[in-house]
Write a protein that holds these residues in place. Structure first.
Motif, PDB file in Angstrom:
ATOM      1  N   UNK A  19       7.427  16.688   4.021  1.00  0.00           N
ATOM      2  CA  UNK A  19       6.597  17.710   4.668  1.00  0.00           C
ATOM      3  C   UNK A  19       7.050  19.141   4.376  1.00  0.00           C
ATOM      4  N   UNK A  20       8.359  19.468   4.419  1.00  0.00           N
ATOM      5  CA  UNK A  20       8.777  20.848   4.115  1.00  0.00           C
ATOM      6  C   UNK A  20       8.347  21.282   2.712  1.00  0.00           C
ATOM      7  N   UNK A  21       8.133  22.582   2.547  1.00  0.00           N
ATOM      8  CA  UNK A  21       7.618  23.110   1.284  1.00  0.00           C
ATOM      9  C   UNK A  21       8.639  23.076   0.156  1.00  0.00           C
ATOM     10  N   UNK A  22       9.930  23.235   0.464  1.00  0.00           N
ATOM     11  CA  UNK A  22      10.968  23.301  -0.565  1.00  0.00           C
ATOM     12  C   UNK A  22      11.035  21.993  -1.347  1.00  0.00           C
ATOM     13  N   UNK A  51       0.839  -1.198   0.000  1.00  0.00           N
ATOM     14  CA  UNK A  51       0.000   0.000   0.000  1.00  0.00           C
ATOM     15  C   UNK A  51       0.875   1.249   0.000  1.00  0.00           C
ATOM     16  N   UNK A  52       1.908   1.236   0.853  1.00  0.00           N
ATOM     17  CA  UNK A  52       2.828   2.379   0.909  1.00  0.00           C
ATOM     18  C   UNK A  52       3.663   2.480  -0.360  1.00  0.00           C
ATOM     19  N   UNK A  53       4.167   1.345  -0.835  1.00  0.00           N
ATOM     20  CA  UNK A  53       5.018   1.347  -2.018  1.00  0.00           C
ATOM     21  C   UNK A  53       4.253   1.814  -3.256  1.00  0.00           C
ATOM     22  N   UNK A  54       3.067   1.254  -3.484  1.00  0.00           N
ATOM     23  CA  UNK A  54       2.308   1.599  -4.686  1.00  0.00           C
ATOM     24  C   UNK A  54       1.841   3.049  -4.661  1.00  0.00           C
ATOM     25  N   UNK A  55       1.486   3.542  -3.479  1.00  0.00           N
ATOM     26  CA  UNK A  55       1.056   4.941  -3.373  1.00  0.00           C
ATOM     27  C   UNK A  55       2.203   5.880  -3.732  1.00  0.00           C
ATOM     28  N   UNK A  56       3.383   5.608  -3.191  1.00  0.00           N
ATOM     29  CA  UNK A  56       4.545   6.457  -3.498  1.00  0.00           C
ATOM     30  C   UNK A  56       4.910   6.369  -4.969  1.00  0.00           C
ATOM     31  N   UNK A  57       4.873   5.166  -5.542  1.00  0.00           N
ATOM     32  CA  UNK A  57       5.261   4.986  -6.938  1.00  0.00           C
ATOM     33  C   UNK A  57       4.220   5.578  -7.894  1.00  0.00           C
ATOM     34  N   UNK A  58       2.944   5.312  -7.625  1.00  0.00           N
ATOM     35  CA  UNK A  58       1.895   5.727  -8.554  1.00  0.00           C
ATOM     36  C   UNK A  58       1.592   7.221  -8.494  1.00  0.00           C
ATOM     37  N   UNK A  59       1.788   7.822  -7.316  1.00  0.00           N
ATOM     38  CA  UNK A  59       1.322   9.187  -7.123  1.00  0.00           C
ATOM     39  C   UNK A  59       2.437  10.206  -6.953  1.00  0.00           C
ATOM     40  N   UNK A  60       3.698   9.785  -7.029  1.00  0.00           N
ATOM     41  CA  UNK A  60       4.801  10.741  -6.872  1.00  0.00           C
ATOM     42  C   UNK A  60       4.748  11.838  -7.928  1.00  0.00           C
ATOM     43  N   UNK A  75      11.042   5.941   6.761  1.00  0.00           N
ATOM     44  CA  UNK A  75      10.351   6.913   7.622  1.00  0.00           C
ATOM     45  C   UNK A  75      11.040   8.274   7.553  1.00  0.00           C
ATOM     46  N   UNK A  76      12.360   8.286   7.554  1.00  0.00           N
ATOM     47  CA  UNK A  76      13.094   9.555   7.418  1.00  0.00           C
ATOM     48  C   UNK A  76      12.747  10.220   6.092  1.00  0.00           C
ATOM     49  N   UNK A  77      12.703   9.435   5.012  1.00  0.00           N
ATOM     50  CA  UNK A  77      12.345   9.976   3.702  1.00  0.00           C
ATOM     51  C   UNK A  77      10.933  10.544   3.688  1.00  0.00           C
ATOM     52  N   UNK A 131       1.608  11.607   5.578  1.00  0.00           N
ATOM     53  CA  UNK A 131       0.882  10.998   6.691  1.00  0.00           C
ATOM     54  C   UNK A 131       0.267   9.663   6.277  1.00  0.00           C
ATOM     55  N   UNK A 132      -0.160   9.576   5.039  1.00  0.00           N
ATOM     56  CA  UNK A 132      -0.702   8.338   4.486  1.00  0.00           C
ATOM     57  C   UNK A 132       0.377   7.261   4.456  1.00  0.00           C
ATOM     58  N   UNK A 133       1.543   7.603   3.944  1.00  0.00           N
ATOM     59  CA  UNK A 133       2.642   6.638   3.843  1.00  0.00           C
ATOM     60  C   UNK A 133       3.133   6.207   5.219  1.00  0.00           C
ATOM     61  N   UNK A 134       3.230   7.163   6.141  1.00  0.00           N
ATOM     62  CA  UNK A 134       3.750   6.866   7.480  1.00  0.00           C
ATOM     63  C   UNK A 134       2.887   5.830   8.189  1.00  0.00           C
TER      64      UNK A 134
END
Length: 388
Positions: A286-289, A216-225, A279-281, A360-363
């Motif tokens: 979160x920061x805007x930059x 769930x975390x992997x596909x969300x990051x890959x599909x929606x990045x 988790x660090x990634x 927050x979703x990924x975490x």
């Protein structure tokens, strides 16, 4: 011959990776051409994932009846023609129909090759196997970016489909090599294992939950990045296609490097290390930059890298070789189930609450995965040792 076989397996995993990152790369501009909302990508990914779940659950029987080599070659041909079908399609609903064979082509061979490598090769080769999947996921966004800048997204699917077709032809020309050893082992497993009893094995429910949460975390990051950068960081569609590959680059590099150290650490330790890095990634999103997000997605991929291979590689040791094929088939199904439900769910939430909720979703799912996998190792190892 065995060395050549592992080369063919690596090549097969490049072919598995090629389709996985194409949609995320193309979608920021593709949805406009199809006249559908951004969130509709979740529908296509859901159809692909459901199809893959079906073929994963039946992979045990496919391999027994048709043998590993034939299933592998057929799967690569099917996904090649599905990608070419996407390239000539400009109707969203027809694309949904093409997504069915798109997904069916991946599931059976994914489960079969993972089980083969988990039993016959070390954790190093399992990491490198999935590294080659990452190679495929990095190639296709680059092809898509070139196509978007010079032609259209349709050509991105066409070019990648032709690459896939070339791989299928190579595998077909070397079909004889697949006779080595594999088929007899599958028959032996089929005689000893009842798929309906898999969920009763101690530790299996936890590992399925953990696997589903990870994917769930992997596909969300890959599909929606790509969409995250396009919607939240205000980058162009072509740049978003490039940034969409950051997770895949991190995963590929991470799996290549983890192959050198995987034999020095336990599978569980590799999972724990990967969880901390991811988790660090996630927190860096979160920061805007934008630079923090670029680094963050790379670290997320790098952290994800050892998790999938380590969970799969530990399966024969945790549940026994007689059960591993069935358990891995269910693991693949739970993995795609997590992708099927949660990636489109993120799209739904993003549509109403903004795509900036991604960290927050990924975490949430990384934490759920870590806790579930820890529990599965404790339960399965205790049970399996008692049975010896």
């Amino acid at each position: 011959m065995y060395t050549f076989l592992i080369f063919l397996i690596y090549l097969s995993f490049i072919s598995l990776g090629l389709p996985d990152s194409l949609l995320a790369s193309a979608w920021p501009i593709m949805h406009s051409n199809l006249n559908v909302p951004v969130s509709y990508m979740g529908i296509i990914t859901m159809v692909i994932s459901v199809s893959t779940i079906v073929s994963s659950l039946f992979s045990y029987h496919f391999i027994s009846k048709y043998k590993t080599g034939k299933v592998t070659i057929a799967s690569v041909f099917i996904t090649a023609f599905a990608m070419i079908g996407f390239s000539i399609c400009n109707n969203f609903y027809i694309m949904i129909l093409i997504a069915i064979p798109y997904g069916l082509g991946a599931g059976a061979i994914d489960a079969a090759l993972n089980n083969y490598v988990a039993i016959h090769y070390s954790s190093r080769h399992m990491s490198w196997l999935h590294c080659f999947w990452g190679v495929g996921t990095v190639i296709s966004p680059a092809v898509m970016n070139y196509a978007i800048k010079n032609f259209s997204w349709n050509y991105g699917y066409l070019f990648t489909g032709l690459i896939q077709l070339c791989i299928a032809i190579v595998l077909l020309m070397t079909i004889g090599i697949w006779r080595i050893n594999k088929e007899e082992y599958v028959k032996k497993e089929n005689e000893k294992t009842n798929l309906l009893k898999v969920l009763k094995i101690k530790g299996v429910p936890y590992v399925l939950c953990g696997f589903g949460a990870y994917c769930a975390a992997e596909s969300t990051a890959m599909n929606w990045a790509g969409t995250y950068f396009f919607e939240c960081k205000n980058v162009s569609a072509s740049d978003a296609a490039i940034y969409a590959s950051l997770v895949f680059i991190g995963i590929t590099l991470g799996r290549f490097l983890s192959g050198f150290i995987a034999n020095r650490f336990s599978d569980l330790k590799m999972i724990e290390i990967g969880s901390v890095i991811s988790v660090i990634g996630i927190l860096l999103l979160i920061p805007a930059d934008i630079i923090y997000s670029i680094i963050g997605f790379c670290m997320i991929g790098f952290g994800y890298a050892p998790i999938y291979p380590s969970i799969v590689h530990a399966t024969p040791d945790n549940y026994g070789q007689d059960n591993s094929s069935a358990v891995i088939g269910f693991q693949m199904a739970s993995a795609y189930l997590g992708s099927t439900l949660m990636s489109p769910f993120y799209g739904f939430l993003g549509r109403y609450f903004g795509y900036g909720i991604m960290p927050f979703f990924l975490l949430f799912f990384v934490v759920l995965m870590t806790l579930s996998i820890e529990k599965s190792f404790n339960k399965s190892l205790t049970s399996y040792k008692k049975s010896l």
